[in-house]
Scaffold this motif. Structure first.
Motif, PDB file in Angstrom:
ATOM      1  N   THR C  93      56.045  34.434  41.986  1.00 43.52           N
ATOM      2  CA  THR C  93      55.154  33.572  42.281  1.00 43.52           C
ATOM      3  C   THR C  93      54.245  33.883  43.295  1.00 43.52           C
ATOM      4  O   THR C  93      52.835  33.637  43.298  1.00 43.52           O
ATOM      5  CB  THR C  93      55.678  32.107  42.609  1.00 43.52           C
ATOM      6  OG1 THR C  93      56.483  31.733  41.494  1.00 43.52           O
ATOM      7  CG2 THR C  93      54.774  31.208  42.858  1.00 43.52           C
ATOM      8  N   MET C  96      51.735  36.461  42.198  1.00 48.92           N
ATOM      9  CA  MET C  96      50.782  35.963  41.419  1.00 48.92           C
ATOM     10  C   MET C  96      49.508  35.301  42.307  1.00 48.92           C
ATOM     11  O   MET C  96      48.481  35.587  41.811  1.00 48.92           O
ATOM     12  CB  MET C  96      51.491  35.044  40.550  1.00 48.92           C
ATOM     13  CG  MET C  96      52.403  35.644  39.350  1.00 48.92           C
ATOM     14  SD  MET C  96      51.586  36.876  38.232  1.00 48.92           S
ATOM     15  CE  MET C  96      51.021  35.601  37.077  1.00 48.92           C
ATOM     16  N   ILE C  97      49.979  34.654  43.439  1.00 49.30           N
ATOM     17  CA  ILE C  97      48.908  33.910  44.328  1.00 49.30           C
ATOM     18  C   ILE C  97      48.247  35.205  44.681  1.00 49.30           C
ATOM     19  O   ILE C  97      46.875  34.970  44.633  1.00 49.30           O
ATOM     20  CB  ILE C  97      49.633  33.488  45.234  1.00 49.30           C
ATOM     21  CG1 ILE C  97      50.515  32.056  44.760  1.00 49.30           C
ATOM     22  CG2 ILE C  97      48.734  32.705  46.560  1.00 49.30           C
ATOM     23  CD1 ILE C  97      51.344  31.585  45.660  1.00 49.30           C
ATOM     24  N   ARG C  99      47.620  38.143  43.525  1.00 48.60           N
ATOM     25  CA  ARG C  99      46.958  38.720  42.607  1.00 48.60           C
ATOM     26  C   ARG C  99      45.694  37.967  42.118  1.00 48.60           C
ATOM     27  O   ARG C  99      44.362  38.331  42.240  1.00 48.60           O
ATOM     28  CB  ARG C  99      47.713  39.005  41.321  1.00 48.60           C
ATOM     29  CG  ARG C  99      46.923  39.538  40.245  1.00 48.60           C
ATOM     30  CD  ARG C  99      47.582  39.443  38.861  1.00 48.60           C
ATOM     31  NE  ARG C  99      47.454  38.143  38.379  1.00 48.60           N
ATOM     32  CZ  ARG C  99      47.449  37.616  37.135  1.00 48.60           C
ATOM     33  NH1 ARG C  99      47.657  38.582  36.164  1.00 48.60           N
ATOM     34  NH2 ARG C  99      47.236  36.290  36.797  1.00 48.60           N
TER      35      ARG C  99
END
Lengths: 254, 254, 254, 254, 254, 254
Positions: C93, C96-97, C99
């Motif tokens: 998670t 992904m933030i 990214r």
């Protein structure tokens, strides 16, 4: 450094040199899965690795480290999860491994890839891993050629007929049976102990899957067909077929 | 079958028997990564695998197949992606592998796990893989003990002082340098060729990362510090330290 | 609108104008994690945010909203999950933030990015987030420069020596200890209450992780080393070092 | 430490104490998104955060750090991705953040959660994040109560009628318009500059989405309806409504 | 082969021909969700499918197979998960389906796509699926036009006024109510049995979500508003509006 | 409501009643894939759907909506992605669909599930979807029985021998050939036009995959073997075999 086809046993400048020279790169796909009382859990690792090494030697190729954990074993093709020792990856994890490795090979300039699979349940997640890599790399990259073969598909029908004069039970039932046992006898005989074989097969599977996995169906030994009749000689026939076919494939496609 | 601690070289009934007897199970984590002109790409595979085998023999343990592909190499700790031969997995893929394997071990009744890591960049995705496995298995499973160690953390400070009388450059810079080279000389000397070493280090890194990866900083050889002074004897000191510490860890925790 | 370096406190035309003028964009990475009885849970948010603001003011930069939730706290570096108040994200998670934010910055034309991290456990998922962004954006984008620094790496060795005349316990043990406490005293003194500090450290960790997390090891207070000796003055030394190094980094790289 | 309702500004023993006392825990969900020439990009952060703080003070609650990045802005509800300054997360990333935070709250013993959303596009990924958390935690956990509200749903119809005597254009068009502007004037007036407002609305959207995003439709300012008529007084009516409704909700449900 | 607009009932050369001729391609999005005692679970499949077929016939279009499983039903808009028969997908799964299909359409040369949604909870994951597809395909592909409409948005306000002379309760409450019932009576009357309707509505929802889902709020029948007053005639008005608006949309955008 | 076995054409109270009465629930898995010039793209949807309906009528079962999009078509088994009209999902998306549906069925109290697959490439992602569902639900749920069958596996060998007196080319080559054509002639004759068949087969595949997909190998028609000899009568033999075997399977397992 040693004269070897093993990518991992070379120093990086040696890999670089061979890749620049156009070496085909072999990725063996295996598993850690029960193969009866008479064989070790690494049968699906040993066979494609050894085959790749032999072919790489004749084609100036390089052999990557074998993926030693495979997609989930299923009762009808490998005995399934009930056997101690079998370590399963989920299909998505397995596909991601294949994807990541192929993307790295592409990035490094490798353009001739041979993915050789030794574990039945790897077929589809390997296909998907290749597709995912091509999704990432871009589909227009026509010069990045990836060949994918299951090693049992490279055995000539005549050899099958010679090994099974009374009829071939089918490749799915061959798990831990005559083909794999003979190949191991030819390639790594110290990992085979025929005296430990139980011969409680062949399996009689229903033509469908059931979950929860049924207790019955799979022979208690984990051998789906028969070990009787396995021999070094048959193993050598099989090795000869598979390596020859791989060489021909490489000659034709690259 | 042979007397071995290698999980994959046993037949399933042998694994079952040893697991039931409470064998600690070792999972070595490696990588396929450049280690200079003088060492093969499998340094991070060889060292933790060999260490695990030695400790397993003394603790009636079992050694799983080493995960041979590691998390993405970074310039400041492993040279980064610019070196041919280095094959990187993404962090999430690597964590999923660790997760899946641990879930399988739990399912099979293994309760004493040692994860031994030999690749710097694997630290955090291995930690995450363990966390993900515990998320799946359920946190209340207090009897499922997973120990995770990076092998360089198991070297005694006195040994470091003995090896580096002029001061220790720090573990991150040890990539392909004296510690790893000495360990390889002790464990797999045929994979080391000191005459090929370039000695273009040590690296002088800025205290931050830059993307795109800068061309400078990493020595052209990929050796981050120095190879000079590596020796079999130092490798044996290191092996002795690490194996002793692992044995003590196992005696204490299980 | 106010004269500010805070991206979020500007209206969009002001952001557009500054980005077009080549403003470096700062992304502070923090966490919500216990920092002892004497400090608030937002230490890892406050420090990188304040540092970024100071440097942004001198470099005509912009500071994005700080990511206020970090990767899972671990016992040996942050006390781990047993402390109330600590809110962990999974590594994926968190990656992904990072990214998603970087992809958006690229899309908007930002080309000079500084990711400043204040939470030890964020190092690797931040690295991975940057890699994932580059995977998405395409690796050939050589003009998109992303610098990533951990703020403690930007302290000069002499300052460390001045603060720890009796020897530095190492950055991992500095959690909630002299460095962080002094920084908070300099930056947000109202969030520090030294009279509440327990001084039950330093932690004596084994050189490996254990799951389930052991009850012992982490001091009951959550302070891994010591708070004694923290001071505003030391905090100012640290702020001066870090901001100067960041300014130099920006001057050199952009 | 200070008397505050902000979770992150407390030390962990204070959070522990309040959670044990049954404090409701507020999670504000925001975004970093254009709100016209006359307001800062953090409107969707400021409003739910401030509202939560006010209600938490009256209910002995705690307010978590606001999630400052929201789900992708869409043209018809927030102007969409074409405006500089707007930083979008993908829906899955946003859902994972909400999931991870809720799982942590559950693990820590929090049983009364209020998720207050201030960004239209967050509605559904927030719903999904809660569902994913419940999937992880287990659906039978009947004592873990999560309330989720969009702040505009908590305004009384009479207030809407009073603010819009000529008819309400609908909540979707209210982006950066009278409701949000008035709320910001009441809550953080220094982030509003009405003289900069362009008044080029209202938007006339077609009743469907188009990709690629059409250039037309969204007013150039990013204000979807009107700013004229915004006032501190109206903002206070809105704050009063929303806080009262939240208090009633908490009184009723917990 | 038959004269049909259904993609799946054509042979591939026929699809190829029509795509080359520039046919707009319709993707209906549905769900399998309770719609009261008086209607079948496929209401959200039937309506967008039939509408697409009608419009496709007039625009030389093609209708893809309807996605028959939708995003998780919520109490306030569809009754939620407590009703037998409702089969929910998670939002991410749903988004991935939309993404994969759109990527395939792009690959095949389709450039004019109409996504018509019939299930309230699909709105946002459908938006996200389109965004994910564009992330994959690349944002610069300006000639790949994807229109996304919710069918109830295509009803003219005058028609709503005509159907609800006493005031419209709002589209969210229309679940299984007059609009959907009338549409089904016009399109598939054999799937409606008005005599079975319970008329226990309308629902009185609180303006927030609660988890665990409260037992109250949703009428026991699952009809959120009213079925009384539904008629074939009203259904035909609605069909006329929606199809006309879709035709206009296609004429304007493609 | 009508007397039907179709889940989606019933109202929810009817589904509830039948599930409580122990109805087996059928989930047909199909695809949208080229099947030559002579058949529609929905062959893999029509056949398992119709078979499930027939068996459901005799076993008081319910048939769920068919999953109409399947896993990626491959050249050697379905022609591959080069044919217009074929719409592929990725394997992971497909597995997630199966997982989500099974989890929902479990939640609703269904305990007897039959997954009937009509598309070769779905085999493994369907297996994985079931595994993922069991991972979510928990493996100890012994009363949740999921049977998974590929419809061609349910044909008796004698029937194959009767249909192929000159030898069976193997099920993989049967794509769009005599078995599928005959089944369609028996089940939905209006979707077959034998006069349009090209008869350019059989395919001669190499025993391995190649990427990029080679232009050769797959017959231009997409028919992998032969259509000649297809007949309604053969289709009825096949339907009889498959339905009988499914009934026997249900009688035995539930």
């Amino acid at each position: 450094m040693r004269d070897t086809v093993l990518w991992a046993e070379l120093a990086w400048p040696q890999v670089e040199e061979r890749v620049k020279a156009g070496a085909p790169v072999f990725l063996p796909l295996g598993s850690t899965e029960q193969h009866g009382h008479h064989m070790s859990l690494n049968v699906d690792v040993v066979i494609p690795t050894q085959i790749c090494e032999r072919v790489a030697r004749r084609t100036n190729g390089l052999v990557l480290p074998t993926v030693a954990y495979g997609n989930r074993s299923q009762p009808r093709t490998g005995g399934g999860p009930r056997f101690p020792g079998t370590i399963n990856l989920s299909a998505h994890t397995f596909s991601m491994i294949v994807r990541d490795i192929l993307c790295e090979l592409y990035r490094q300039g490798c353009r001739k890839i041979v993915v050789l699979n030794g574990h039945y349940e790897n077929i589809w997640p390997a296909v998907e891993g290749i597709e995912l890599a091509l999704d990432s790399i871009g589909r227009r990259v026509e010069d990045f050629v990836v060949l994918r073969a299951d090693l049992w598909e490279l055995v000539a029908p005549e050899t099958i007929a010679r090994i099974f004069p009374d009829g071939f039970p089918g490749i799915e039932l061959e798990h831990a049976s005559v083909i794999e046992t003979s190949l191991m006898m030819a390639l790594r005989p110290e990992l085979v102990d025929l005296t430990a074989a139980r011969n409680d097969g062949p399996a009689h599977f229903k033509p469908y899957d059931r979950n929860p996995k049924p207790a019955g169906g799979v022979p208690a030994s984990g051998v789906l067909s028969l070990t009787e009749g396995s021999s070094i000689e048959k193993g050598e026939w099989l090795v000869a077929d598979i390596t020859t076919n791989l060489e021909n494939m490489i000659a034709e496609e690259f």
